[in-house]
Write an enzyme that holds these catalytic residues in place. Structure first.
Site, PDB file in Angstrom:
ATOM      1  N   LYS A 116       0.946  -1.188   0.051  1.00  0.00           N
ATOM      2  CA  LYS A 116      -0.061   0.231   0.013  1.00  0.00           C
ATOM      3  C   LYS A 116       0.834   1.386  -0.040  1.00  0.00           C
ATOM      4  CE  LYS A 116      -3.747  -2.549   1.999  1.00  0.00           C
ATOM      5  NZ  LYS A 116      -4.251  -3.109   3.200  1.00  0.00           N
ATOM      6  N   GLN A 148      -5.433  -2.147   9.070  1.00  0.00           N
ATOM      7  CA  GLN A 148      -5.135  -3.730   8.578  1.00  0.00           C
ATOM      8  C   GLN A 148      -5.581  -4.531   9.542  1.00  0.00           C
ATOM      9  OE1 GLN A 148      -3.441  -3.938   5.496  1.00  0.00           O
ATOM     10  NE2 GLN A 148      -4.369  -6.167   5.831  1.00  0.00           N
ATOM     11  N   ASP A 206     -11.871   1.624   3.172  1.00  0.00           N
ATOM     12  CA  ASP A 206     -12.136   0.118   2.932  1.00  0.00           C
ATOM     13  C   ASP A 206     -13.605  -0.086   2.608  1.00  0.00           C
ATOM     14  OD1 ASP A 206     -10.122  -1.628   3.032  1.00  0.00           O
ATOM     15  OD2 ASP A 206      -9.646  -1.660   4.992  1.00  0.00           O
TER      16      ASP A 206
END
Length: 285
Positions: free
Chosen positions: A53, A97, A120
């Site tokens: 990322k 995460q 997300d």
């Protein structure tokens, strides 16, 4: 023999679009897009994802904020950090995460992220928006799958679409997105009966169950679009998908490989979501 859907090439196109738009935002509005990624603990797979990322942010011209926290970090400490990032105007997107250590409630953390920065698209507000078709962000993997299907030129309208898997991250939102494109959608899972027959009816088959080579060529309709979201290891420890590629490739019209299919799309769509968040926060259409 199926045509291979090249996720690396399609994701490169997405990143190129995002980079061009990010450069334009900076030039015209002085806006530098920022993504904060938070990782708790030492999960090796999570570390790889976070690193990827970071590289993607550099490639598209975003500012990357990385927070690597000790595995003994408390839930309160993590919530405090999320609240700080929610208020930080230089941070347009926040990604925590997963998985988190067992002593931290993932739901509480997801719910604490501002829906406007939830790139997300896991927050209940964003999940609800996807249900009614009025979303700003889409979960990255299902959004990537849609882009891959689009790249084949196959029109989803009226097609029989089968999604195998019902997770909140892939299966459920995937079904909604296919439905919104006028597909006729069936969702299958571990309790589904006559799975083979259902798969054989699919013009578009999206497989996300986490079982190596579970879907074989004899379960695939001739000429179908097959999207393999799985990321498994075979008996030799080699990376493979939920679809047995060798036998499926002989029946499908289009198929994604593992690796090099859906995987690269997830991070590309994360970049796209972060750009959208930055534009919305700045009031730019």
């Amino acid at each position: 023999m199926a045509q291979i859907i090249d996720g690396k090439a399609v994701s490169a196109d997405v990143k190129e679009e995002v980079a061009a738009e990010a450069a334009q935002l900076k030039e015209e509005h002085g806006l530098k897009v920022g993504l904060a990624v938070v990782i708790v603990g030492n999960d090796p797979a999570s570390k790889v994802y976070v690193n990827n990322k970071k590289k993607a942010c550099e490639a598209v011209g975003f500012k990357s904020f990385e927070y690597a926290l000790d595995e003994n970090t408390t839930q309160e400490q993590l919530l405090d950090l999320v609240n700080v990032l929610n208020r930080d105007e230089t941070v347009n997107g926040i990604l925590v995460q997963l998985p988190l250590p067992k002593h931290i409630d993932e739901k509480a953390i997801i719910n604490a992220i501002s829906p406007d920065k939830d790139v997300d698209a896991f927050h209940p507000v964003n999940v609800g928006k996807i249900m009614i078709g009025e979303y700003s962000f889409l979960p990255c993997t299902p959004a990537g799958v849609m882009r891959l299907i689009e790249s084949t030129g196959v029109d989803i309208t009226g097609k029989q679409c089968v999604v195998i898997g019902r997770s909140n991250i892939v299966g459920k939102p995937q079904a909604m997105l296919l439905l919104q494109k006028n597909g006729t959608v069936t969702v299958c899972h571990s309790k589904t009966k006559n799975l083979k027959e259902i798969c054989l009816s699919a013009d578009i088959l999206v497989v996300a169950i986490g079982r190596a080579k579970f879907i074989t060529g004899d379960m695939i309709k001739e000429g179908a679009v097959v999207i393999d979201v799985g990321m498994d290891r075979n008996e030799n420890g080699k990376l493979c998908g939920d679809v047995d590629f060798e036998s499926a490739e002989k029946k499908a019209g289009y198929i994604t490989p593992v690796p090099g299919g859906v995987g690269p799309m997830t991070i590309a769509m994360l970049m796209k979501n972060t750009l959208t968040a930055a534009k919305q926060q700045a009031g730019i259409e």
